[in-house]
Design an enzyme around this catalytic site. Structure first.
Site, PDB file in Angstrom:
ATOM      1  CB  SER A 302      42.197  53.543  28.919  1.00 54.08           C
ATOM      2  OG  SER A 302      42.733  53.109  30.138  1.00 54.08           O
ATOM      3  CG  ASP A 313      28.596  60.210  35.341  1.00 52.35           C
ATOM      4  OD1 ASP A 313      28.056  60.298  34.224  1.00 52.35           O
ATOM      5  OD2 ASP A 313      28.850  59.123  35.896  1.00 52.35           O
ATOM      6  CE  LYS A 327      42.667  49.020  28.603  1.00 55.32           C
ATOM      7  NZ  LYS A 327      42.591  49.366  30.053  1.00 55.32           N
TER       8      LYS A 327
END
Length: 470
Positions: A302, A313, A327
């Protein structure tokens, strides 16, 4: 076969309206009975539900209460959506609020429902569950010898919590073991401290984030500033999110924002437009251009995956470890009447590059499987054995003497050098003890092969960036 049949037209009508209002609320009831084709289908299904309730109430072998049946029906309806949606009774709803705001007693374990089984996401660092050796992906079979097969997730959690000092027996199934494992745990206060830090080596910091609560972002920033303002300039940072089950979305965003200066951190997309949103990074007043190694494992879920995905990224960190939990959904919690609560999924979240990690997880840039630290005596014996296999120049007969040593091989100006060595050792010991608290056993971190690999990568980066290629 004896079959009893009765007709209760008025009761059926009353039950239908009652169930509709209980489940959907008065506002939505008006929409259902507005005459739309889909509403007619919904009405037929609700009528079928009330017929079942009516039959059970009057003909079941034991007396049952309609309100309890309706509550169970709602629980089943919500839990069938996904593993993270739940209809919560007052005591469970209160526990959920305590997890992000206050202290509670238990064994320190984060659970989810996976394929119908109550499964460990991760034990919380420093708690009875973690100390006993309960691991991510363990399946809870029994609590105090009571089968969990038919339990709701909140029911299992409730049974594991209790007063500090009391015992609870947990039976688990772990892949690779032939028989179930029993753990006799003593409940304790679950620590609220979610951030710990230390200096692994001069100039190389370590920050452990165990979960995301209301003050986690603030505590993380304090930890980073403590490392940045130390006697050694910060040349690299290890961020440890292993076993971190997540928590509050805003805290994850704020932590990622400490390192990202521009562009998206995370975005969410749902069926409703109001749940489509993108959180952008803000410029930092303190530049943080040092390299970061971020550690994850299957217990990182999460909010942890939001931070890991954002830094990965944007090329702000190299991710090390094993693939995370996966998740990738966002839940909201709505308080209901009489202390009940409804937690349900409203959107999926996406990393800055538009990746959804739902059921996929964050894949590390460098995969490093965790290895149990070797026993000190065994490690020493192995090292001694290795040393005995190789000769060095100084072991050869008639070897040339180093100009900085005597004929006996002793260092010149021995006292002066020893003094410097003592000063260096004292400084190293002082650095070694720089950590967030005396209860944090930071000295053991370098025995952790994943932490060690992260540190080696940071040190390697510092070395290679100074190498001239031309």
């Amino acid at each position: 076969m004896l079959k009893l049949t009765r007709k209760y037209p008025r009761l059926s009508t009353v039950l239908t309206v009652t169930v509709v209002i209980c489940i959907l609320g008065a506002g939505y009831v008006r929409e259902i009975f507005a005459g739309a084709e889909t509403s007619e289908e919904t009405y037929k299904s609700l009528k079928q539900l009330t017929e079942v309730l009516e039959e059970i109430q009057y003909n079941y072998v034991d007396e049952v209460k309609p309100n309890e049946l309706i509550q169970k029906a709602i629980e089943g309806m919500v839990s069938s959506l996904d593993p993270h949606s739940a209809f919560m009774p007052p005591e469970n709803f209160a526990d959920l609020q305590m997890e992000t705001k206050g202290e509670f007693s238990g064994i320190g374990i984060v659970l989810t429902m996976k394929d119908g089984a109550i499964t460990v996401i991760s034990p919380i660092d420093g708690t009875p569950a973690a100390k006993a050796g309960i691991k991510a992906e363990d399946i809870i079979l029994k609590v105090d010898d009571e089968q969990t097969r038919d339990m709701q997730l909140w029911e299992a959690v409730k049974k594991m919590r209790g007063k500090k000092g009391t015992h609870v027996k947990i039976t688990i199934f772990r892949e690779g073991t032939k028989e179930p494992l029993d753990f006799d745990l003593v409940r304790d206060d679950i620590p609220l401290e979610s951030v710990k830090w230390a200096e692994l080596e001069p100039g190389y910091g370590y920050v452990l984030i165990t979960n995301f609560r209301e003050s986690t972002a603030e505590d993380t920033e304090k930890a980073i500033k403590a490392l940045e303002s130390g006697p050694n300039p910060l040349k690299g940072l290890v961020i440890d999110l292993r076993g971190n089950p997540g928590g509050l979305l805003d805290q994850a965003i704020e932590i990622a924002d400490l390192f990202i200066d521009k562009g998206p951190i995370v975005s969410t997309k749902g069926r409703k437009k109001e749940n489509n949103r993108t959180w952008e990074a803000t410029p930092n007043t303190t530049p943080r251009n040092y390299p970061i190694a971020l550690l994850i494992n299957s217990g990182s879920a999460s909010a942890s995956e939001i931070v890991a995905g954002a830094l990965q990224d944007t090329n702000k960190a190299i991710v090390v470890g094993t693939t995370s939990f996966g998740k990738g959904s966002v839940q909201t919690v709505k308080p209901l009447k009489d202390g009940y609560g409804l937690k349900y999924t409203i959107a999926r979240y996406y990393t800055p590059n538009g990746r959804s990690i739902q059921a996929e997880g964050i894949v590390p840039d460098i995969e490093v499987t965790y290895e149990e630290p070797k026993k000190d005596d065994k490690a020493a014996a192995e090292e001694k054995k290795k040393k005995s296999l190789f000769l060095k120049e100084k072991d050869l007969k008639n070897h040339l003497v180093n100009p900085g040593t005597t004929e006996n091989g002793e260092t010149k100006e021995k006292e002066k050098i020893e003094d410097k060595k003592d000063d260096k050792s004292a400084k190293k010991e002082k650095v070694k003890m720089r950590k967030s608290s005396d209860t944090f056993e930071a000295e053991r971190l370098l025995d952790d092969n994943q932490v060690r690999r992260g540190l080696d990568l940071l040190i390697g980066y510092s070395v290679f960036k100074n190498i001239k290629t031309k």
